[in-house]
Design a protein around this motif. Sequence first.
Motif, PDB file in Angstrom:
ATOM      1  N   SER A  25      -2.839   1.192  19.252  1.00  0.00           N
ATOM      2  CA  SER A  25      -3.249   2.569  19.501  1.00  0.00           C
ATOM      3  C   SER A  25      -4.191   2.557  20.699  1.00  0.00           C
ATOM      4  O   SER A  25      -4.547   1.495  21.200  1.00  0.00           O
ATOM      5  N   LYS A  26      -4.592   3.725  21.122  1.00  0.00           N
ATOM      6  CA  LYS A  26      -5.528   3.804  22.254  1.00  0.00           C
ATOM      7  C   LYS A  26      -6.813   3.058  21.951  1.00  0.00           C
ATOM      8  O   LYS A  26      -7.340   2.324  22.778  1.00  0.00           O
ATOM      9  N   LYS A  27      -7.300   3.277  20.730  1.00  0.00           N
ATOM     10  CA  LYS A  27      -8.564   2.663  20.334  1.00  0.00           C
ATOM     11  C   LYS A  27      -8.418   1.149  20.153  1.00  0.00           C
ATOM     12  O   LYS A  27      -9.317   0.383  20.487  1.00  0.00           O
ATOM     13  N   ASN A  28      -7.275   0.737  19.613  1.00  0.00           N
ATOM     14  CA  ASN A  28      -7.023  -0.690  19.382  1.00  0.00           C
ATOM     15  C   ASN A  28      -5.704  -1.094  20.038  1.00  0.00           C
ATOM     16  O   ASN A  28      -4.668  -1.137  19.380  1.00  0.00           O
ATOM     17  N   PRO A  29      -5.768  -1.386  21.335  1.00  0.00           N
ATOM     18  CA  PRO A  29      -4.526  -1.661  22.083  1.00  0.00           C
ATOM     19  C   PRO A  29      -3.737  -2.844  21.520  1.00  0.00           C
ATOM     20  O   PRO A  29      -2.533  -2.924  21.709  1.00  0.00           O
ATOM     21  N   GLU A  30      -4.402  -3.742  20.845  1.00  0.00           N
ATOM     22  CA  GLU A  30      -3.675  -4.875  20.270  1.00  0.00           C
ATOM     23  C   GLU A  30      -3.436  -4.697  18.775  1.00  0.00           C
ATOM     24  O   GLU A  30      -3.002  -5.630  18.096  1.00  0.00           O
ATOM     25  N   GLY A  31      -3.730  -3.529  18.277  1.00  0.00           N
ATOM     26  CA  GLY A  31      -3.591  -3.285  16.847  1.00  0.00           C
ATOM     27  C   GLY A  31      -4.756  -3.901  16.093  1.00  0.00           C
ATOM     28  O   GLY A  31      -5.517  -4.675  16.645  1.00  0.00           O
ATOM     29  N   LYS A  32      -4.872  -3.514  14.839  1.00  0.00           N
ATOM     30  CA  LYS A  32      -5.945  -4.081  14.026  1.00  0.00           C
ATOM     31  C   LYS A  32      -5.332  -5.035  13.026  1.00  0.00           C
ATOM     32  O   LYS A  32      -4.206  -4.848  12.571  1.00  0.00           O
ATOM     33  N   GLU A  33      -6.090  -6.058  12.653  1.00  0.00           N
ATOM     34  CA  GLU A  33      -5.599  -6.994  11.664  1.00  0.00           C
ATOM     35  C   GLU A  33      -5.448  -6.297  10.315  1.00  0.00           C
ATOM     36  O   GLU A  33      -6.311  -5.541   9.902  1.00  0.00           O
ATOM     37  N   ARG A  34      -4.328  -6.553   9.638  1.00  0.00           N
ATOM     38  CA  ARG A  34      -4.154  -5.993   8.302  1.00  0.00           C
ATOM     39  C   ARG A  34      -4.584  -7.036   7.277  1.00  0.00           C
ATOM     40  O   ARG A  34      -3.943  -8.053   7.105  1.00  0.00           O
ATOM     41  N   HIS A  35      -5.676  -6.729   6.607  1.00  0.00           N
ATOM     42  CA  HIS A  35      -6.236  -7.684   5.663  1.00  0.00           C
ATOM     43  C   HIS A  35      -5.543  -7.589   4.312  1.00  0.00           C
ATOM     44  O   HIS A  35      -5.088  -6.527   3.913  1.00  0.00           O
ATOM     45  N   GLY A  36      -5.533  -8.714   3.625  1.00  0.00           N
ATOM     46  CA  GLY A  36      -5.098  -8.727   2.230  1.00  0.00           C
ATOM     47  C   GLY A  36      -3.658  -8.329   2.002  1.00  0.00           C
ATOM     48  O   GLY A  36      -3.341  -7.760   0.958  1.00  0.00           O
ATOM     49  N   LEU A  37      -2.790  -8.635   2.965  1.00  0.00           N
ATOM     50  CA  LEU A  37      -1.388  -8.248   2.811  1.00  0.00           C
ATOM     51  C   LEU A  37      -0.600  -9.360   2.120  1.00  0.00           C
ATOM     52  O   LEU A  37      -0.707 -10.526   2.497  1.00  0.00           O
ATOM     53  N   TRP A  38       0.183  -8.969   1.115  1.00  0.00           N
ATOM     54  CA  TRP A  38       0.992  -9.925   0.347  1.00  0.00           C
ATOM     55  C   TRP A  38       2.442  -9.480   0.334  1.00  0.00           C
ATOM     56  O   TRP A  38       2.735  -8.298   0.488  1.00  0.00           O
ATOM     57  N   LYS A  39       3.329 -10.434   0.122  1.00  0.00           N
ATOM     58  CA  LYS A  39       4.740 -10.099  -0.045  1.00  0.00           C
ATOM     59  C   LYS A  39       5.263 -10.746  -1.316  1.00  0.00           C
ATOM     60  O   LYS A  39       5.044 -11.927  -1.568  1.00  0.00           O
ATOM     61  N   CYS A  40       5.966  -9.936  -2.102  1.00  0.00           N
ATOM     62  CA  CYS A  40       6.463 -10.382  -3.399  1.00  0.00           C
ATOM     63  C   CYS A  40       7.750 -11.189  -3.215  1.00  0.00           C
ATOM     64  O   CYS A  40       8.652 -10.768  -2.508  1.00  0.00           O
ATOM     65  N   ARG A  41       7.843 -12.349  -3.880  1.00  0.00           N
ATOM     66  CA  ARG A  41       9.054 -13.177  -3.793  1.00  0.00           C
ATOM     67  C   ARG A  41      10.193 -12.577  -4.611  1.00  0.00           C
ATOM     68  O   ARG A  41      11.348 -12.859  -4.371  1.00  0.00           O
ATOM     69  N   GLU A  42       9.856 -11.787  -5.605  1.00  0.00           N
ATOM     70  CA  GLU A  42      10.889 -11.206  -6.464  1.00  0.00           C
ATOM     71  C   GLU A  42      11.525  -9.974  -5.841  1.00  0.00           C
ATOM     72  O   GLU A  42      12.728  -9.915  -5.656  1.00  0.00           O
ATOM     73  N   CYS A  43      10.683  -8.976  -5.506  1.00  0.00           N
ATOM     74  CA  CYS A  43      11.262  -7.710  -5.031  1.00  0.00           C
ATOM     75  C   CYS A  43      11.172  -7.562  -3.512  1.00  0.00           C
ATOM     76  O   CYS A  43      11.641  -6.578  -2.966  1.00  0.00           O
ATOM     77  N   ARG A  44      10.561  -8.534  -2.845  1.00  0.00           N
ATOM     78  CA  ARG A  44      10.482  -8.559  -1.384  1.00  0.00           C
ATOM     79  C   ARG A  44       9.636  -7.434  -0.794  1.00  0.00           C
ATOM     80  O   ARG A  44       9.716  -7.159   0.389  1.00  0.00           O
ATOM     81  N   LYS A  45       8.878  -6.750  -1.616  1.00  0.00           N
ATOM     82  CA  LYS A  45       8.048  -5.664  -1.088  1.00  0.00           C
ATOM     83  C   LYS A  45       6.643  -6.159  -0.763  1.00  0.00           C
ATOM     84  O   LYS A  45       6.184  -7.154  -1.320  1.00  0.00           O
ATOM     85  N   GLN A  46       5.990  -5.411   0.127  1.00  0.00           N
ATOM     86  CA  GLN A  46       4.628  -5.774   0.520  1.00  0.00           C
ATOM     87  C   GLN A  46       3.603  -4.943  -0.246  1.00  0.00           C
ATOM     88  O   GLN A  46       3.888  -3.835  -0.651  1.00  0.00           O
ATOM     89  N   PHE A  47       2.428  -5.517  -0.404  1.00  0.00           N
ATOM     90  CA  PHE A  47       1.352  -4.779  -1.062  1.00  0.00           C
ATOM     91  C   PHE A  47       0.008  -5.397  -0.738  1.00  0.00           C
ATOM     92  O   PHE A  47      -0.070  -6.506  -0.220  1.00  0.00           O
ATOM     93  N   THR A  48      -1.059  -4.656  -1.042  1.00  0.00           N
ATOM     94  CA  THR A  48      -2.411  -5.197  -1.003  1.00  0.00           C
ATOM     95  C   THR A  48      -3.051  -4.882  -2.347  1.00  0.00           C
ATOM     96  O   THR A  48      -2.520  -4.096  -3.132  1.00  0.00           O
ATOM     97  N   VAL A  49      -4.208  -5.461  -2.583  1.00  0.00           N
ATOM     98  CA  VAL A  49      -4.900  -5.263  -3.855  1.00  0.00           C
ATOM     99  C   VAL A  49      -5.369  -3.810  -4.011  1.00  0.00           C
ATOM    100  O   VAL A  49      -5.720  -3.369  -5.099  1.00  0.00           O
ATOM    101  N   ARG A  50      -5.351  -3.046  -2.905  1.00  0.00           N
ATOM    102  CA  ARG A  50      -5.772  -1.641  -2.991  1.00  0.00           C
ATOM    103  C   ARG A  50      -4.764  -0.798  -3.750  1.00  0.00           C
ATOM    104  O   ARG A  50      -5.115   0.229  -4.318  1.00  0.00           O
ATOM    105  N   LYS A  51      -3.503  -1.245  -3.718  1.00  0.00           N
ATOM    106  CA  LYS A  51      -2.429  -0.451  -4.324  1.00  0.00           C
ATOM    107  C   LYS A  51      -2.666  -0.246  -5.817  1.00  0.00           C
ATOM    108  O   LYS A  51      -2.895  -1.196  -6.554  1.00  0.00           O
TER     109      LYS A  51
END
Length: 140
Positions: free
Chosen positions: A50-76
Amino acid sequence: MSVLSAPYMHDEAAAFAHVEAMLWADGPVCPHCGVVDRAYRLEGVRTKPSKKNPEGKERHGLWKCRECRKQFTVRKGTIFEESHLPLHLWLQAIHLMVSSKKGISSNQLHRVLGVTLKTAWFLSHRIREAMRSGDLSPMV
Ligand SMILES: [Zn+2]
């Protein structure tokens, strides 16, 4: 050392690690399919530039499920899901609210945390509700 100087109160990665350790004692729980400890961490994922973060911001705490292949974080599925506020600020707000006997007003949160009054109101409302229903019990 004051609890307020703990890394999870200031550092986003540490905040995620703290909440993950509290909520996922048996390993990450996939909020999509409910499987426990079958997810792996996605490292180095960034948000769109974005304009404010030209390189994007790091996405913390991202996980991917081996069973359903979906992504999530502990916030969900928690009160943290409902805002884009950094997790470490949520933890500061919770600490302030549970540690003050008489409670703390939205106005005080606004001043202490440096968030907008609207955000402060939202936070205190959600945290108070979670305290009442017991949803915050793993945190305090
Ligand atoms: Zn899953």
